[in-house]
Design an enzyme around this catalytic site. Sequence first.
Site, mmCIF file in Angstrom:
data_model
loop_
_atom_site.group_PDB
_atom_site.id
_atom_site.type_symbol
_atom_site.label_atom_id
_atom_site.label_comp_id
_atom_site.label_asym_id
_atom_site.label_seq_id
_atom_site.Cartn_x
_atom_site.Cartn_y
_atom_site.Cartn_z
ATOM 1 N N LYS A 34 -3.643 10.835 5.521
ATOM 2 C CA LYS A 34 -3.357 9.942 6.649
ATOM 3 C C LYS A 34 -2.333 10.655 7.531
ATOM 4 C CE LYS A 34 -3.757 7.072 2.711
ATOM 5 N NZ LYS A 34 -5.010 6.491 2.845
ATOM 6 N N HIS B 73 -8.560 11.935 1.901
ATOM 7 C CA HIS B 73 -7.727 10.731 1.811
ATOM 8 C C HIS B 73 -6.431 10.861 2.608
ATOM 9 C CE1 HIS B 73 -5.376 7.575 -0.498
ATOM 10 N NE2 HIS B 73 -6.504 6.941 -0.270
ATOM 11 N N HIS C 58 0.818 -1.213 0.000
ATOM 12 C CA HIS C 58 0.000 0.000 0.000
ATOM 13 C C HIS C 58 0.856 1.269 0.000
ATOM 14 C CE1 HIS C 58 -3.257 2.656 1.882
ATOM 15 N NE2 HIS C 58 -3.816 2.172 0.790
ATOM 16 N N LYS D 187 3.332 4.452 -1.067
ATOM 17 C CA LYS D 187 3.441 5.419 -2.153
ATOM 18 C C LYS D 187 4.715 6.219 -1.904
ATOM 19 C CE LYS D 187 -1.229 4.924 -1.431
ATOM 20 N NZ LYS D 187 -1.865 4.343 -0.246
ATOM 21 N N ASP E 191 17.820 9.914 -7.018
ATOM 22 C CA ASP E 191 19.263 10.131 -6.835
ATOM 23 C C ASP E 191 19.699 10.015 -5.378
ATOM 24 O OD1 ASP E 191 19.669 10.459 -9.525
ATOM 25 O OD2 ASP E 191 19.596 12.649 -9.466
ATOM 26 N N ASP F 3 0.455 17.015 20.107
ATOM 27 C CA ASP F 3 1.007 18.217 20.743
ATOM 28 C C ASP F 3 1.773 19.048 19.723
ATOM 29 O OD1 ASP F 3 -0.134 17.384 23.093
ATOM 30 O OD2 ASP F 3 1.686 16.462 23.888
#
Length: 475
Positions: free
Chosen positions: A395, A393, A216, A218, A223, A400
């Site tokens: 996440k 979408h 899952h 991404k 370089d 704090d």
Amino acid sequence: MILWILLSLAVLYVLLVVIAITAVVLDNHQPAETIAWVVVIASVPVLGLLLYFIFGQDLRRERLFSKKSLDLLTHKMMSRYVSQKGNSNIPKEDIHLIRFMKMHNYAFPFVGNDVHVFTEGEDFIGDMLRHIGRATHHIHMEFYIVEDDPVGRLVHDALMDAAGRGVKVRFIYDDVGCWNVPRSFFREMEKAGIEVVSFLPVRFHRLAHHINYRNHRKLVVIDGKIGYVGGMNLALRYVRPVQGKKWYDTHIRIEGSGVYGLQLLFLSNWFWTSREMVNAPAYYPPCSASSNSGVLLQIVSSVPFSNWPALMMGYCKAIHNARKRVLIQTPYFMPTQSLIESLQTAAMSGVQVQLMVPEKPGGFWMTWCNQSYFGDMLKAGVELYTYLPGMMHAKMIVVDDRFVSIGSANMDFRSMLDTFEACAFIYDEGFCRQMQQRFFEARKDCKRIDLQTWRSRSLRRRLIASFVRIFSPMF
């Protein structure tokens, strides 16, 4: 004769049900997941067994990954390039969390990082394409979803151009996430000199072995100096509104020593999927960033064959450390019992806990799965917000003024226990305040749900939510 055949089939079916339920119990899943599978197998004739065969078998250690699991010696060989890049002068408040992630997740602490945030897909894709165009040595990409659409084609063509000018390009895509992509899309990349690997290819005769444990992540490394990680895939819907509905997400670009963590994660997965070990020093070039500036971060991963669910445990630890506030954005909220209790404990201790989810995360089941957990949060004093303009979408967790997590992991059973995820744990006061501000800006487009309104729901809505919740650990 027919009666005896039917009776024999019935006895055989009952035997299979008993064996399957026994296997579920012996797998020692989370209790909620165990109960969900037992209910499905026992109450849904034939289909319940088929679903368990496809999705439910726990082959993480014994079978599936025993042949392909990462050789720890290889992991340590690669980590020699990054083990000296950390800084022992870490914040006292977070020292135990940082130490835990380093010891149990190979998440080295990296200093001197410049982190840039993207919440619009157009900005992320444009920025990534510019850096792909400047690449001189290598490009490493790992995505759950790549579509054969204008955005996917832009990246596809940019990578082929880079390979044409001598840049080494490696690309990992998830086979299930890219089921709808024609094979010709990837063959064109291979003909251009790009090394393309499908993560755990699914074929019907091996469906049960592979479909449950997906990649899952991404992430991108260019370089060894530029890295990206977050929630955005390579598809048009992340850039352009779908049916007038906005897509809100979060992705970051990292420049500095933290890119070593993304590189280590990618090359570990590359070895795992292709059996090619890549550990040359050129993939960990010297970092010019000063340890006296920039943010401290760790690249944290989630893998289903780990001895410990380190990402989930890290989240719980961070939430327990909270003294003032916890801000959470997640499209899918189906938390494990450990996360539920951590959030409830924080809220009931006087910490301001705010949870933001999309009003409609997509599909009947996902919407009701999310809502089935609202009551647990509201009763404990958690502030609950639903994002109205479209799909939220992102996440992200902010604790704090000290801790931020941004990555690919949803706050649900699957991300915590069954899928391969990548997140950046960032420890910096200025960056925390920046992400708090982004959270509060997004909150302006949300509707707050209060406990009184939630309790006034119709009996029908309560029954649907309670029923769907039984199966939520499976989604």
